[in-house]
Design an enzyme around this catalytic site. Structure first.
Site, short mmCIF file in Angstrom:
data_model
loop_
_atom_site.label_atom_id
_atom_site.label_comp_id
_atom_site.label_asym_id
_atom_site.label_seq_id
_atom_site.Cartn_x
_atom_site.Cartn_y
_atom_site.Cartn_z
N GLU A 247 0.78 -1.25 0.00
CA GLU A 247 0.00 0.00 0.00
C GLU A 247 0.81 1.30 0.00
OE1 GLU A 247 -2.91 -0.26 3.19
OE2 GLU A 247 -4.03 -1.82 2.15
N GLU A 348 -5.98 -8.66 0.49
CA GLU A 348 -6.67 -8.36 1.75
C GLU A 348 -8.16 -8.17 1.47
OE1 GLU A 348 -5.08 -5.12 4.01
OE2 GLU A 348 -2.99 -5.70 3.67
#
Ligand SMILES: *[C@@H]1O[C@H](CO)[C@@H](O)[C@H](O)[C@H]1NC(C)=O
Ligand SMILES: *[C@@H]1O[C@H](CO)[C@@H](O)[C@H](O)[C@H]1NC(C)=O
Ligand SMILES: *[C@@H]1O[C@H](CO)[C@@H](O)[C@H](O)[C@H]1NC(C)=O
Ligand SMILES: *[C@@H]1O[C@H](CO)[C@@H](O)[C@H](O)[C@H]1NC(C)=O
Length: 512
Positions: A247, A348
């Protein structure tokens, strides 16, 4: 798990939603997706697959086997990079008597508050106990075949003036040893980079991201990756993937600069481990822009995308059926993305559709659900007249209603239907938690709202229209749709599933 900069984060999920909802060109600013767009025919077919898998309070399912992806994974998050929401008790020791501004909110401030010696003592105990061989065996028994291990850079490269402590590597190697014995494959995931790549608590340091601002940080990141890849090479039968960075913030840095780092990391990783999966995060860009992050010369590369429906004001207002429909909507552009050069994993996702979970928005922050998240919303946003983080939306799963548990199962099945059929695979976030039921894989399996594998379900209704209609021919998306159509009975279903998975992910399978 994303969890800091709330405005930024809200924008992130909103952009994803908008991208997935046929946003008109340039419609990336402040407005929420038009509700009318959320139930177009395009979105409908996949969602109709997902309604009938749970039967009564028992959560029983029929035993027709559902096709599954090559990678069926769980994240081992919150171990080598602690997060307040995964193990709040590590942080609650500071609550009494502290000035609120001094309460640690991440691993950096946790370690600074305790000092290196005490931080090391507490963390070693945590590394030793929070994930055990028993946990990995339970995951494997329930059909998990991969784990993703998030790691902070300080396990491999820490300076004296940083509060972080090292010493994780022997515990990581113990996990690799257990994984080898049990038959699990492993992705090593660099989850926190020097300076912080996103400013979320899950990078180790909440605040302003500094990572790409200095070449020293980049050099240290590459040093860490060379050590992680060295570990992968040493454990090449177990460690099959390296995620070079989790991220990184594209709100902070130009995509071309992040791409520059990805390319440098590629040369380094490929030089040391010729066939490990090279895994990149999509920087929260939508699938239409993924080609800007991928170099054609890369081999064995995987795109990692994260899909949540609750870090966003609009999504928190949605009712249960809208959440289920949104699964297909959010996956729509992924399915249309040309996956011939790079496969896709959802690295995720969870069962959560609310942000009530303690510390999920960061320690010391409230929720959108109840309207207590300062700077984001001051009015309650839940889809009811009375918004309260209790009962179904509290942390005590023994108080969940049968209705809510059935919803959780349907929501998970809806996600797995897409990720299993269309993608190389998925990793649930997280393998366990201390008190966050919707984020806890082992609890979900035990309680029935996460299926065991081989996954079972009632035979699916025919997929009727658009998932094959506007796809490029020969795409895995199309083979996914045809597989469902060809699925006439239990036996045929399983056989076609195996064949389809081989076709859709043959490159991936060669690795497994
Ligand atoms: C961290 O990485 C930098 C940059 O490569 C290197 O100079 C330094 O020696 C490394 N530190 C440790 C403790 O390995
Ligand atoms: C859920 O929300 C959708 C979209 O706003 C709406 O069409 C539907 O009627 C709602 N369902 C229920 C049960 O309230
Ligand atoms: C709102 O919900 C909470 C928790 O379920 C309950 O205690 C409270 O009485 C409710 N308030 C109203 C006005 O219904
Ligand atoms: C959870 O709820 C059950 C049923 O209301 C109660 O007996 C139990 O004490 C609660 N657990 C916690 C940790 O609050």
């Amino acid at each position: 798990m994303k969890s800091l900069d709330l405005a930024v984060r809200a924008a992130s999920v909103l952009l994803l939603a908008q991208a997935a909802v046929h946003a008109s060109p340039g419609a990336v600013s402040a407005s929420k997706p038009e509700p009318a767009l959320l139930s177009t025919n395009d979105a409908a077919p996949l969602s109709t697959l997902t309604t009938s898998t749970v039967d009564g309070d028992s959560l029983a399912v029929s035993d027709a086997e559902v096709e599954t992806a090559s990678i069926r994974g769980a994240n081992i998050g919150g171990v080598f990079l602690i997060e307040p929401f995964i193990k709040p008790s590590l942080f609650d020791q500071f609550l009494s008597g502290s000035n609120p501004a001094d309460i640690p909110v991440d691993e950096w401030t946790f370690s600074a508050a305790l000092g290196k010696a005490e931080a090391r003592r507490q963390l070693e105990e945590h590394w030793d106990t929070f994930v055990t061989r028993d946990h990995l065996e339970s995951l494997a028994e329930n059909g998990i075949n991969w784990i993703r291990i998030p790691i902070g850079y300080w396990a491999f490269n820490v300076t004296d003036d940083e509060p972080y402590v090292d010493g994780q590597v022997p515990y990581i190697e113990r996990l690799l040893e257990w994984s080898r014995d049990i038959g699990l494959k492993v992705e090593l995931d660099l989850h926190g980079a020097p300076g912080s790549q996103n400013g979320y608590d899950n990078s180790g340091r909440r605040g302003t991201p500094e990572w790409l601002h200095s070449r020293v940080n980049v050099d240290r990141t590459l040093d860490v990756l060379s050590k992680m890849t060295g570990l992968a090479a040493e454990w090449s039968d177990v460690v099959r993937g390296i995620q070079i960075l989790n991220e990184p913030s594209r709100w902070k840095w130009e995509v071309k600069d992040i791409f520059g780092f990805y390319n440098e990391a590629y040369d380094l990783v490929r030089g040391l481990a010729p066939d490990v999966y090279f895994m990149i995060h999509d920087t929260f860009l939508g699938p239409k822009e993924w080609p800007t992050l991928v170099a054609p010369r890369w081999t064995q590369a995987l795109m990692d995308t994260h899909i949540y429906q609750m870090f966003d004001n609009y999504m928190v207002t949605m009712n249960e059926s809208a959440h289920i429909d949104m699964v297909a909507t959010m996956a729509e552009d992924i399915v249309k993305f040309d996956r011939s050069s790079i496969g896709v994993v959802v690295g995720e996702f969870s069962a959560a559709t609310h942000d009530c979970t303690k510390y999920i928005n960061g320690l010391g922050r409230g929720s959108r659900w109840e309207g207590t998240l300062q700077g984001v919303t001051d009015k309650p946003l839940c889809p009811f007249a009375n918004c309260s983080c209790t009962g179904d939306y509290g942390s005590n799963y023994t108080e969940f209603s049968g209705h809510y548990k059935r919803f959780l199962r349907n929501y998970i099945d809806a996600q797995l239907d897409v990720y299993d059929q269309e993608l190389v695979g998925w990793f649930f976030w997280n393998f366990r938690t201390e008190g966050a039921p919707e984020w806890d894989y082992l609890l979900g399996v035990e309680q029935g709202w996460i299926p065991k594998f081989p996954r079972t379900a009632v035979p699916k209704p025919e997929v009727s229209s658009s998932s094959s209609g506007d796809d490029e021919s020969g795409s895995a998306a199309q083979s996914g749709a045809s597989r469902s159509r060809l699925c006439l009975g239990e036996w045929a279903c399983g056989a076609v599933a195996v064949l389809g998975t081989v076709v859709a992910a043959s490159a991936a399978l060669a690795m497994l």
